[in-house]
Design an enzyme around this catalytic site. Structure first.
Site, PDB file in Angstrom:
ATOM      1  N   THR A 123      67.947  74.617   5.013  1.00  0.00           N
ATOM      2  CA  THR A 123      68.072  73.895   3.748  1.00  0.00           C
ATOM      3  C   THR A 123      69.494  73.353   3.607  1.00  0.00           C
ATOM      4  OG1 THR A 123      67.613  74.015   1.375  1.00  0.00           O
ATOM      5  CG2 THR A 123      68.682  75.937   2.375  1.00  0.00           C
ATOM      6  N   LYS A 153      71.012  70.557   7.098  1.00  0.00           N
ATOM      7  CA  LYS A 153      69.911  69.879   7.782  1.00  0.00           C
ATOM      8  C   LYS A 153      70.404  68.918   8.864  1.00  0.00           C
ATOM      9  CE  LYS A 153      66.519  70.325   4.067  1.00  0.00           C
ATOM     10  NZ  LYS A 153      65.518  69.633   3.219  1.00  0.00           N
ATOM     11  N   ASN A 201      64.648  70.274   9.057  1.00  0.00           N
ATOM     12  CA  ASN A 201      64.534  71.468   8.210  1.00  0.00           C
ATOM     13  C   ASN A 201      63.829  72.607   8.941  1.00  0.00           C
ATOM     14  OD1 ASN A 201      61.815  70.508   8.104  1.00  0.00           O
ATOM     15  ND2 ASN A 201      61.526  71.591   6.170  1.00  0.00           N
TER      16      ASN A 201
END
Length: 432
Positions: free
Chosen positions: A65, A69, A90
């Site tokens: 997160t 990323k 992700n």
């Protein structure tokens, strides 16, 4: 040197988890437990620790997160076409040969959310709704990029609305009055700053072709923009299904097997059932507090009485505030406290009888809750110690408020005469 719990878990070979800087509360471990990608831990890392964690960690699969990323995409050995397109990942999977594969399941998760929304709420497919048609994405960050990709894959002509540039919130209506879909990919309206909205309700009302509104935020359950859309009769939905769907796609990669997509509905329903507040409204003396306490015990949830919370916050009970400072000042305090607790999740909340006299309180309660109206005969109401009831009379209050109780209620319960009976009836109506 003593290792932290996270370092001990990593050393012991925790295979799956979520990588971020400040993770706080996350539903990801719960979701992945149901999906089968376990043990699943939270890995909080500072920027200078990320490369070593990704390249040398013992994990088999991690979700990533913000703000890592782009680091995840850069540090992978192989990137999916979606990651190459967006420059962000992700999901990372460590293959048996030690190489790292990067995917962006946010795109896949939003695509599933979009298709489900179009089918269930609009009676069409995403492609039929969007092919060659204009769609608006609010915000230009990482979530926005994934949403844009999914919308473009469905054939939409995507415009990004941001605070600067050509397409801004000020020019939104003038330039994009023909938009058929709006997606909020900004953090505006996210807990605890809720129920704020990035687009005023009046502007939404001027977009006459708007068929739906989506929000990638999943906490609260109904964001400010979704509440505004609901009032205008525009189908709208927040992002819990996207969160679960992207996790399902990640888990498939982690476990190297297909998972039944019906798990998305199952997990979403479980989370909503466990986290949604139960809000009790009704005339003063109808039994909201006693019913709420009994219901909270049955459900194993915290109970909040708004009048008690006001007294704890101010040091004065409702009657004293009304007597000394007036009902208007009491309503202002009541709205503030109602907003604080309405933004939380998993509570049973008993409101004061006059909460419905302030229209803005509806959004504060509805954003995370299901509202139950306890309807007790006026002749049975308790009136002792209730200053507004004493000054106006039960019948007058009922004439002022009854229509609003009915309008706000998601479910209505005819009082059984006992807290236990009322609690059972509400639990059964809500399927809890």
């Amino acid at each position: 040197m003593t290792q932290s719990l996270e370092q001990q878990q990593e050393s012991a070979g925790s295979p799956f988890g979520l990588l971020g800087r400040k993770l706080g509360h996350s539903w990801s471990p719960r979701i992945h437990t149901t999906l089968g990608s376990v043990p699943y831990d939270l890995f909080e890392r500072e920027p200078n620790e990320v490369e070593a964690f990704i390249r040398k960690g013992t994990w088999r699969g991690v979700n990533v997160t913000i703000p890592y990323k782009r680091d995840a995409a850069r540090l992978a050995d192989e990137r999916s076409p979606r990651v190459e397109r967006l420059g962000a990942a992700n999901t990372l999977v460590r293959r048996p040969d030690g190489t790292i594969y990067a995917e962006n399941t946010d795109v896949l998760g939003f695509s599933l959310m979009l298709q489900r929304f179009c089918g269930r709420r609009l009676g069409t497919t995403a492609e039929e709704l969007l092919s060659g048609k204009p769609a608006l994405v609010l915000g230009s960050g990482g979530a926005s990029a994934a949403v844009q990709a999914a919308l473009e894959d469905a054939g939409a002509r995507v415009s990004v609305i941001s605070r600067s540039g050509t397409d801004t919130y000020e020019t939104l209506v003038a330039r994009h009055a023909d938009a058929v879909l709006m997606v909020n990919a900004t953090p505006v309206g996210m807990y605890p700053n809720c129920p704020a909205t990035p687009v005023p309700e009046d502007d939404l009302a001027r977009l006459k072709n708007l068929a739906g509104v989506l929000d990638v935020i999943y906490n609260p359950t109904r964001t400010g923009i979704v509440l505004a859309a609901e009032r205008l009769g525009i189908p709208a939905e927040t992002g819990l299904s996207m969160l679960v769907a992207q996790a399902l796609r990640s888990s498939e990669l982690f476990q190297d097997r297909k998972l039944d997509v019906s798990l998305v509905d199952q997990i979403e329903s479980q989370i909503l059932s466990e986290t949604g507040n139960v809000i009790l409204i009704g005339m003063p003396g109808c039994g909201k507090t006693t019913t709420g306490k009994r219901l909270a015990r049955v459900l194993g949830r915290p109970f909040v009485d708004i009048d008690d919370a006001i007294e704890a916050n101010t040091g004065e009970n409702a009657a004293h505030i009304i007597d000394t400072r007036g009902e208007q000042e009491f309503r202002r305090i009541e709205s503030r406290i109602t907003g604080e607790y309405g933004a939380h999740s998993g509570l049973v909340i008993a409101c004061g009888g006059g909460v419905v006299t302030v229209p803005a309180n509806y959004d504060l309660l509805h954003q995370n809750g299901t509202i139950a109206f306890i309807d007790r005969p006026l002749s049975d109401l308790e009136t002792v110690g209730r200053p507004v009831t004493a000054s106006k009379g039960v019948e007058a209050l009922a004439r002022e408020r009854m229509a609003t109780y009915h309008a706000w209620a998601d479910v209505e319960v005819a009082s059984t005469g006992s807290p236990a009976g009322n609690a059972r009836a509400i639990r059964d109506l809500l399927g809890l």
